[in-house]
Enzyme design. Structure first.
Site, PDB file in Angstrom:
ATOM      1  N   SER A 130       4.866  -1.396   2.797  1.00 32.39           N
ATOM      2  CA  SER A 130       4.247  -2.537   3.501  1.00 32.39           C
ATOM      3  C   SER A 130       4.458  -3.895   2.875  1.00 32.39           C
ATOM      4  CB  SER A 130       2.736  -2.307   3.644  1.00 32.39           C
ATOM      5  OG  SER A 130       2.527  -1.389   4.632  1.00 32.39           O
TER       6      SER A 130
ATOM      7  N   ARG B 129       0.831  -1.208   0.000  1.00 31.81           N
ATOM      8  CA  ARG B 129       0.000   0.000   0.000  1.00 31.81           C
ATOM      9  C   ARG B 129       0.864   1.256   0.000  1.00 31.81           C
ATOM     10  NH1 ARG B 129       2.614   2.090   3.338  1.00 31.81           N
ATOM     11  NH2 ARG B 129       2.673   1.687   5.559  1.00 31.81           N
TER      12      ARG B 129
ATOM     13  N   ASN C  48      14.549  -1.623   8.112  1.00 31.95           N
ATOM     14  CA  ASN C  48      13.714  -2.731   8.590  1.00 31.95           C
ATOM     15  C   ASN C  48      13.219  -2.412  10.002  1.00 31.95           C
ATOM     16  OD1 ASN C  48      13.340  -5.348  10.199  1.00 31.95           O
ATOM     17  ND2 ASN C  48      13.227  -6.025   8.094  1.00 31.95           N
ATOM     18  N   LYS C  49      11.899  -2.325  10.126  1.00 36.60           N
ATOM     19  CA  LYS C  49      11.290  -1.918  11.418  1.00 36.60           C
ATOM     20  C   LYS C  49      11.621  -2.877  12.554  1.00 36.60           C
ATOM     21  CE  LYS C  49       6.929  -2.030  10.396  1.00 36.60           C
ATOM     22  NZ  LYS C  49       6.954  -2.394   8.985  1.00 36.60           N
TER      23      LYS C  49
ATOM     24  N   ASP D  61      -2.062   5.415  13.217  1.00 36.47           N
ATOM     25  CA  ASP D  61      -2.986   4.267  13.328  1.00 36.47           C
ATOM     26  C   ASP D  61      -2.856   3.618  14.699  1.00 36.47           C
ATOM     27  OD1 ASP D  61      -0.424   3.223  12.685  1.00 36.47           O
ATOM     28  OD2 ASP D  61      -1.212   1.651  11.367  1.00 36.47           O
TER      29      ASP D  61
ATOM     30  N   ASP E 123      -1.857  -1.292   7.541  1.00 35.89           N
ATOM     31  CA  ASP E 123      -1.325  -2.018   6.379  1.00 35.89           C
ATOM     32  C   ASP E 123      -2.131  -3.272   6.080  1.00 35.89           C
ATOM     33  OD1 ASP E 123       0.513  -0.085   6.867  1.00 35.89           O
ATOM     34  OD2 ASP E 123       2.060  -1.432   7.616  1.00 35.89           O
TER      35      ASP E 123
HETATM   36  P1  ADP Z   1       8.002  -2.744   4.951  1.00 39.07           P
HETATM   37  O1  ADP Z   1       7.972  -1.291   5.306  1.00 39.07           O
HETATM   38  O2  ADP Z   1       8.184  -2.967   3.495  1.00 39.07           O
HETATM   39  O3  ADP Z   1       6.841  -3.494   5.517  1.00 39.07           O
HETATM   40  P2  ADP Z   1       9.717  -4.095   6.896  1.00 39.07           P
HETATM   41  O4  ADP Z   1      11.103  -3.704   7.202  1.00 39.07           O
HETATM   42  O5  ADP Z   1       8.709  -3.990   7.975  1.00 39.07           O
HETATM   43  O6  ADP Z   1       9.317  -3.298   5.601  1.00 39.07           O
HETATM   44  O7  ADP Z   1       9.687  -5.611   6.398  1.00 39.07           O
HETATM   45  C1  ADP Z   1      10.530  -6.039   5.331  1.00 39.07           C
HETATM   46  C2  ADP Z   1      10.755  -7.533   5.453  1.00 39.07           C
HETATM   47  O8  ADP Z   1       9.624  -8.253   4.913  1.00 39.07           O
HETATM   48  C3  ADP Z   1      11.937  -8.035   4.650  1.00 39.07           C
HETATM   49  O9  ADP Z   1      13.158  -7.877   5.353  1.00 39.07           O
HETATM   50  C4  ADP Z   1      11.578  -9.513   4.465  1.00 39.07           C
HETATM   51  O10 ADP Z   1      11.887 -10.250   5.622  1.00 39.07           O
HETATM   52  C5  ADP Z   1      10.059  -9.455   4.314  1.00 39.07           C
HETATM   53  N1  ADP Z   1       9.740  -9.415   2.876  1.00 39.07           N
HETATM   54  C6  ADP Z   1       9.426  -8.360   2.114  1.00 39.07           C
HETATM   55  N2  ADP Z   1       9.238  -8.719   0.814  1.00 39.07           N
HETATM   56  C7  ADP Z   1       9.448 -10.046   0.756  1.00 39.07           C
HETATM   57  C8  ADP Z   1       9.436 -11.032  -0.285  1.00 39.07           C
HETATM   58  N3  ADP Z   1       9.179 -10.720  -1.557  1.00 39.07           N
HETATM   59  N4  ADP Z   1       9.690 -12.296   0.043  1.00 39.07           N
HETATM   60  C9  ADP Z   1       9.976 -12.635   1.308  1.00 39.07           C
HETATM   61  N5  ADP Z   1      10.021 -11.771   2.317  1.00 39.07           N
HETATM   62  C10 ADP Z   1       9.763 -10.486   2.070  1.00 39.07           C
HETATM   63  P1  NG1 Z   2       5.370   0.329   7.179  1.00 40.40           P
HETATM   64  O1  NG1 Z   2       5.509   1.487   6.297  1.00 40.40           O
HETATM   65  O2  NG1 Z   2       4.827  -0.882   6.489  1.00 40.40           O
HETATM   66  O3  NG1 Z   2       6.641   0.048   7.917  1.00 40.40           O
HETATM   67  C1  NG1 Z   2       4.385   0.985   9.639  1.00 40.40           C
HETATM   68  C2  NG1 Z   2       3.290   0.279  10.432  1.00 40.40           C
HETATM   69  C3  NG1 Z   2       1.918   0.939  10.223  1.00 40.40           C
HETATM   70  C4  NG1 Z   2       1.981   2.436  10.467  1.00 40.40           C
HETATM   71  C5  NG1 Z   2       3.140   3.032   9.634  1.00 40.40           C
HETATM   72  C6  NG1 Z   2       3.361   4.512   9.889  1.00 40.40           C
HETATM   73  C7  NG1 Z   2       3.441  -2.156  10.778  1.00 40.40           C
HETATM   74  C8  NG1 Z   2       3.190  -3.484  10.210  1.00 40.40           C
HETATM   75  N1  NG1 Z   2       3.175  -1.102  10.005  1.00 40.40           N
HETATM   76  O4  NG1 Z   2       4.208   0.742   8.266  1.00 40.40           O
HETATM   77  O5  NG1 Z   2       0.970   0.348  11.092  1.00 40.40           O
HETATM   78  O6  NG1 Z   2       2.120   2.741  11.821  1.00 40.40           O
HETATM   79  O7  NG1 Z   2       4.385   2.383   9.907  1.00 40.40           O
HETATM   80  O8  NG1 Z   2       2.228   5.253   9.570  1.00 40.40           O
HETATM   81  O9  NG1 Z   2       3.869  -2.043  11.920  1.00 40.40           O
END
Ligand code: ADP
Ligand code: NG1
Length: 460
Positions: free
Chosen positions: A146, A44, A234-235, A53, A191
């Protein structure tokens, strides 16, 4: 209401989609059999409403075309075999009797297991069915679009389908929002909600408690363009995100305590507003009155609440924020209450569609970015540079999208000018060095559909 229905199941001819066909062939060579079904869950882009949120406030995202697509075959043995088309994500196998999510290392399969556990928890069943599953993703990871939730939601819908169960989109979104927290981040649910509730052609206002989504018609005179700063964050591997969630939680408790409310039972800035019965403008005045600008030490917070540091750690702070010594409360609460107002203003402009709608929406997006940058401190120099480049290249508004500290920007560009805009930003931000080699860094986007199950049509 569509949100009370389950995600749709569509019949597809695999030969009509090069991506599905490739996935099917890879599945066959990996597992020696054909997939029985496919699941798609989108990423998204959040147009406005950042980091609110988890404070209980409405947000305004749309699902995007980029997604996680998986090919699946339920199997009779008690083994889950996960593979990925991207060799960076290693194969993983686990027994269905011993599913463990490792928060200390947020490897990709742990996100899959979060989705799986969400369904297991919801139905309280001991052992999900075994499966072979091949995952293919097009959402850029750790870039604010996301990817992680798309994977969690995809895994949730796979588990539901493999085990022959049914849930509505809202129930799925709630189960997956809850279970993604097994990875250690305390996200709010935007998300997963948009990944299930997204619909082609419309952005959504997502509201919480109870979860609901309403259509937001975007102005025809504008196009939304996503640009990736190419800084990944990476969060789950850092504490930035959870520190912000804790700062909002602590600000809630301090406001509640000062106003004589039962502060222990309140943990969201939205809930304390509800209890006080004040407007968002009035809450901003409360923030001005109650908080000082300087960071609060843990000792000062404990003194204000009348608790020990051990109690603070045990009852309020998350695992990865136990050792944080200072929290900024004024800045974070100010951002949240002002951003919550901007979301409502954005929705109102979309609904009323005045002649200057595009200008007004652009101004709200840019104010949102300023607040993210200066009050919430969730931007970074590269994202700020990209936002400025986008504004100088013809965007009417531009802001970071998603969690921040890197990741993507979303810009609103006058319809018909997007190609010239993209060319200018390419030239200014991506021209030099390693960024020049990367593809799909900047693209126009429009609201896409939510998660669905795909079944191969019989005549394939
Ligand atoms: P986002 O903001 O994109 O949600 P996060 O840092 O929270 O980022 O999460 C990213 C993690 O999600 C990656 O390090 C990986 O572990 C997993 N991920 C994302 N895309 C893929 C994919 N295509 N296949 C497997 N794992 C994925
Ligand atoms: P992304 O951008 O996917 O890391 C995160 C949180 C959301 C929201 C946004 C900031 C998760 C899974 N996602 O999103 O809930 O707080 O940051 O608006 O924790």
């Amino acid at each position: 209401m569509t949100s009370l229905t389950p995600p749709p199941t569509l019949s597809v001819r695999v030969t009509d989609s090069a991506r599905l066909l490739k996935l099917k062939q890879m599945f066959l060579s990996k597992f020696g059999s054909d997939p029985k079904f496919y699941v798609r869950a989108p990423g998204r882009v959040n147009l406005i409403g950042e980091h609110i949120d988890y404070c209980g406030y409405a947000v305004l995202p749309m699902a995007i075309e980029q997604d996680i697509l998986a090919a699946v075959e339920p199997v009779k043995n008690d083994v889950i075999c996960l593979a990925n088309t991207n060799p960076q994500y290693l194969d993983f196998t686990t027994s269905t009797n011993s599913i463990q999510i490792d928060k200390t290392k947020p490897l990709w399969h742990n996100y899959f297991l979060c989705g799986l556990k969400g369904i297991q928890d919801h139905f309280n069943f001991n052992k999900p069915t075994g499966m072979n599953c091949l995952v293919d993703g097009t959402v850029p990871p750790s870039s604010g679009l996301s990817s992680s939730s798309a994977l969690v939601c995809c895994a949730g819908l796979i588990t539901l389908t493999s085990n022959g169960m049914a849930l509505s989109k809202v129930e799925l979104a709630e189960a997956c929002a809850k279970s993604e927290r097994y990875i250690g981040t305390e996200g709010g649910g935007m998300d997963q909600s948009i990944s299930f509730l997204g619909e082609e052609g419309t952005a959504k206002l997502i509201e919480f408690s109870p979860l609901r989504a309403s259509d937001v018609k975007l102005p025809p005179g504008a196009v939304f363009v996503i640009a990736n700063s190419c800084v990944e964050m990476n969060k789950a591997a850092t504490s930035h995100f959870n520190i912000r969630v804790m700062e909002c939680r602590l600000a809630t408790k301090l406001i509640a305590k000062r106003r004589g409310l039962d502060w222990k039972s309140l943990s969201k800035l939205g809930d304390v507003q509800g209890k006080l019965g004040l407007s968002l403008q009035e809450m901003q005045a409360v923030v001005e009155e109650i908080f000082h600008r300087e960071p609060y030490s843990v000792e000062e917070i404990c003194g204000a609440l009348g608790i020990t540091i051990d109690e603070l750690r045990a009852t309020i702070l998350s695992q990865n924020t136990q050792d944080v010594s200072f929290f900024k409360l004024y800045q974070r609460a100010k951002h949240v209450y002002s951003e919550a107002q901007r979301v409502l203003d954005f929705k109102e402009v979309c609904d009323e569609a005045p002649a200057d709608a595009v200008q007004r929406l652009g101004a709200l997006m840019s104010q949102s970015h300023e607040s993210c940058k200066n009050m919430y401190e969730c931007s970074c120099p590269e994202v700020d540079q990209l936002v400025n480049t986008c504004l100088q290249s013809g965007a009417i508004g531009s802001r970071l999208t998603g969690a921040g500290w890197g990741g993507c920007t979303v810009s609103m560009v006058p319809a018909g000018h997007q190609d010239a805009f993209i060319a200018k930003v390419q030239d200014a931000y991506y021209k030099d060095g390693s960024l020049a080699l990367l593809k799909n860094n900047i693209f126009a986007t429009k609201p896409a559909s939510g998660a669905l199950v795909l079944l191969e049509a019989a005549n394939n």
